[in-house]
Scaffold this motif. Structure first.
Motif, PDB file in Angstrom:
ATOM      1  N   GLY A   1      -9.664 -35.051-152.445  1.00  0.00           N
ATOM      2  CA  GLY A   1     -10.205 -33.514-152.559  1.00  0.00           C
ATOM      3  C   GLY A   1      -9.143 -32.829-152.281  1.00  0.00           C
ATOM      4  O   GLY A   1      -9.647 -31.656-151.511  1.00  0.00           O
TER       5      GLY A   1
ATOM      6  N   ASP B   1     -17.532 -44.412-149.837  1.00  0.00           N
ATOM      7  CA  ASP B   1     -18.369 -43.911-150.991  1.00  0.00           C
ATOM      8  C   ASP B   1     -19.511 -45.070-151.334  1.00  0.00           C
ATOM      9  O   ASP B   1     -20.586 -44.664-151.542  1.00  0.00           O
TER      10      ASP B   1
ATOM     11  N   ARG C   1     -10.906 -38.388-155.019  1.00  0.00           N
ATOM     12  CA  ARG C   1     -11.789 -38.748-153.655  1.00  0.00           C
ATOM     13  C   ARG C   1     -11.119 -38.114-152.638  1.00  0.00           C
ATOM     14  O   ARG C   1     -11.966 -37.759-151.755  1.00  0.00           O
TER      15      ARG C   1
ATOM     16  N   TYR D   1     -16.828 -31.669-158.699  1.00  0.00           N
ATOM     17  CA  TYR D   1     -16.840 -30.650-157.521  1.00  0.00           C
ATOM     18  C   TYR D   1     -17.473 -29.368-157.909  1.00  0.00           C
ATOM     19  O   TYR D   1     -18.210 -28.969-157.312  1.00  0.00           O
TER      20      TYR D   1
ATOM     21  N   ARG E   1     -16.327 -38.854-141.783  1.00  0.00           N
ATOM     22  CA  ARG E   1     -14.874 -38.342-142.262  1.00  0.00           C
ATOM     23  C   ARG E   1     -14.219 -37.679-141.305  1.00  0.00           C
ATOM     24  O   ARG E   1     -13.046 -37.683-141.217  1.00  0.00           O
TER      25      ARG E   1
ATOM     26  N   ARG F   1     -17.986 -32.869-150.207  1.00  0.00           N
ATOM     27  CA  ARG F   1     -17.298 -34.003-150.618  1.00  0.00           C
ATOM     28  C   ARG F   1     -18.121 -34.952-150.481  1.00  0.00           C
ATOM     29  O   ARG F   1     -18.293 -36.205-151.441  1.00  0.00           O
ATOM     30  N   SER F   2     -19.213 -35.182-149.570  1.00  0.00           N
ATOM     31  CA  SER F   2     -20.238 -36.296-149.586  1.00  0.00           C
ATOM     32  C   SER F   2     -21.206 -36.315-150.558  1.00  0.00           C
ATOM     33  O   SER F   2     -21.980 -37.339-150.773  1.00  0.00           O
TER      34      SER F   2
ATOM     35  N   LYS G   1      -8.318 -27.902-149.533  1.00  0.00           N
ATOM     36  CA  LYS G   1      -9.268 -29.198-149.370  1.00  0.00           C
ATOM     37  C   LYS G   1     -10.735 -29.080-149.592  1.00  0.00           C
ATOM     38  O   LYS G   1     -11.050 -28.283-148.884  1.00  0.00           O
ATOM     39  N   ILE G   2     -11.110 -29.889-150.386  1.00  0.00           N
ATOM     40  CA  ILE G   2     -12.865 -29.844-150.366  1.00  0.00           C
ATOM     41  C   ILE G   2     -13.337 -30.091-149.102  1.00  0.00           C
ATOM     42  O   ILE G   2     -13.194 -31.008-148.252  1.00  0.00           O
TER      43      ILE G   2
ATOM     44  N   ASP H   1     -16.134 -31.286-146.116  1.00  0.00           N
ATOM     45  CA  ASP H   1     -16.858 -32.554-146.026  1.00  0.00           C
ATOM     46  C   ASP H   1     -18.181 -32.631-146.406  1.00  0.00           C
ATOM     47  O   ASP H   1     -18.625 -33.529-147.242  1.00  0.00           O
TER      48      ASP H   1
END
Length: 268
Positions: free
Chosen positions: A63, A214, A61, A26, A234, A96-97, A90-91, A93
């Protein structure tokens, strides 16, 4: 160096073996996003984060990180890349993608190819000298000519100066020389290279929606459209999880409420 020639159709491909709970993957994604915002240089990003421990992979995953990350992450990054969820962070979206998580044994494979950067920091120190002699040439095989290998401060390429040149010896940054990679170790010769959406976890009882998503993102490739699709999916999944967590009176009968809680846990 590694961003040269990259655009929306030619992604920057990065592998983080031994990713643990995902912080390094990340952090790389954050740095690249900041670089694009500062320079206006836009390109697709594809980051593979792998670890032998499936529990660590699932954590990464998801996050979701404890409040203690405020000691290591700047306020600007917390605001830009995280959303507050209770006392945790939280990361978002969209970031995260960019990262595809998978369970993988670095020693046994499978692995990835055509990479621009391998960031393997503080994983080799847990391996013996003979195993390191297999892994360092493997990384050269996985990298594009001129690709970058980033190791931990206590790690080195050893005697493989014929395969790499040092860009920053102190910082442990090495560049793959434009030479033919040596034959892979016998145990690694028949490794499957997962360049299509074949999830290693699809048949595993612990597989989650995140793992399947993923693999889908990997099939789509890394580009703004795929990132937007991933972020939208998500958000939809989280919305569905909220709805199922509060079912109607009829839905509360039997095992409905228990199943909804289990779905919520898997989706989060």
């Amino acid at each position: 160096v590694i961003t040269k020639g990259k655009d929306k159709k030619t992604p920057l491909r990065i592998w983080v073996p031994g990713c643990s709970t995902g912080e390094e993957a990340y952090s790389i994604a954050m740095s690249l996003r900041e670089y694009m915002e500062e320079t206006g240089n836009r390109f697709a990003i594809q980051i593979f984060a792998t670890d032998v421990d499936k529990n660590l992979v699932e954590f990464g995953r998801t996050g979701l990180y404890p409040a203690g990350i405020t000691e290591d992450v700047s306020p600007a990054r917390l605001d830009r890349f995280f959303e507050k969820v209770g006392p945790e962070y939280k990361i978002r979206d969209d970031l995260r993608s960019l990262v595809i998580f998978a369970t993988q044994d670095l020693v046994k494979g499978p692995t990835f190819t055509r990479l621009d950067l391998i960031s393997c920091r503080n994983a080799l120190i847990y391996m013996g000298a003979q195993l390191q002699k297999k892994i360092i040439p493997l990384f050269h095989y996985c990298l594009n000519p001129g690709g970058i290998l980033f190791l931990g401060t206590s790690e080195t390429i050893g005697s493989f100066t014929d395969l790499y040149s040092a860009l920053d010896n102190k910082g442990r940054v090495f560049q793959a020389k434009r030479v033919k990679s040596p034959p892979l170790a016998k145990s690694m010769r028949n490794m499957q290279i997962p360049e299509t959406a074949q999830s290693q976890e699809a048949d595993d009882e612990s597989a989650t929606v995140g793992a399947l998503l993923d693999s889908t993102l990997q099939a789509l490739g890394s580009n703004p459209a795929a990132e937007a699709i991933g972020a939208s999916i998500r958000r939809a999944l989280k919305g569905a999880a909220v709805e199922t967590k509060h079912p109607t009176a009829k839905g509360r009968q039997g095992n409905g409420e228990r199943s909804a809680d289990q779905d919520q846990a898997r989706l989060e």
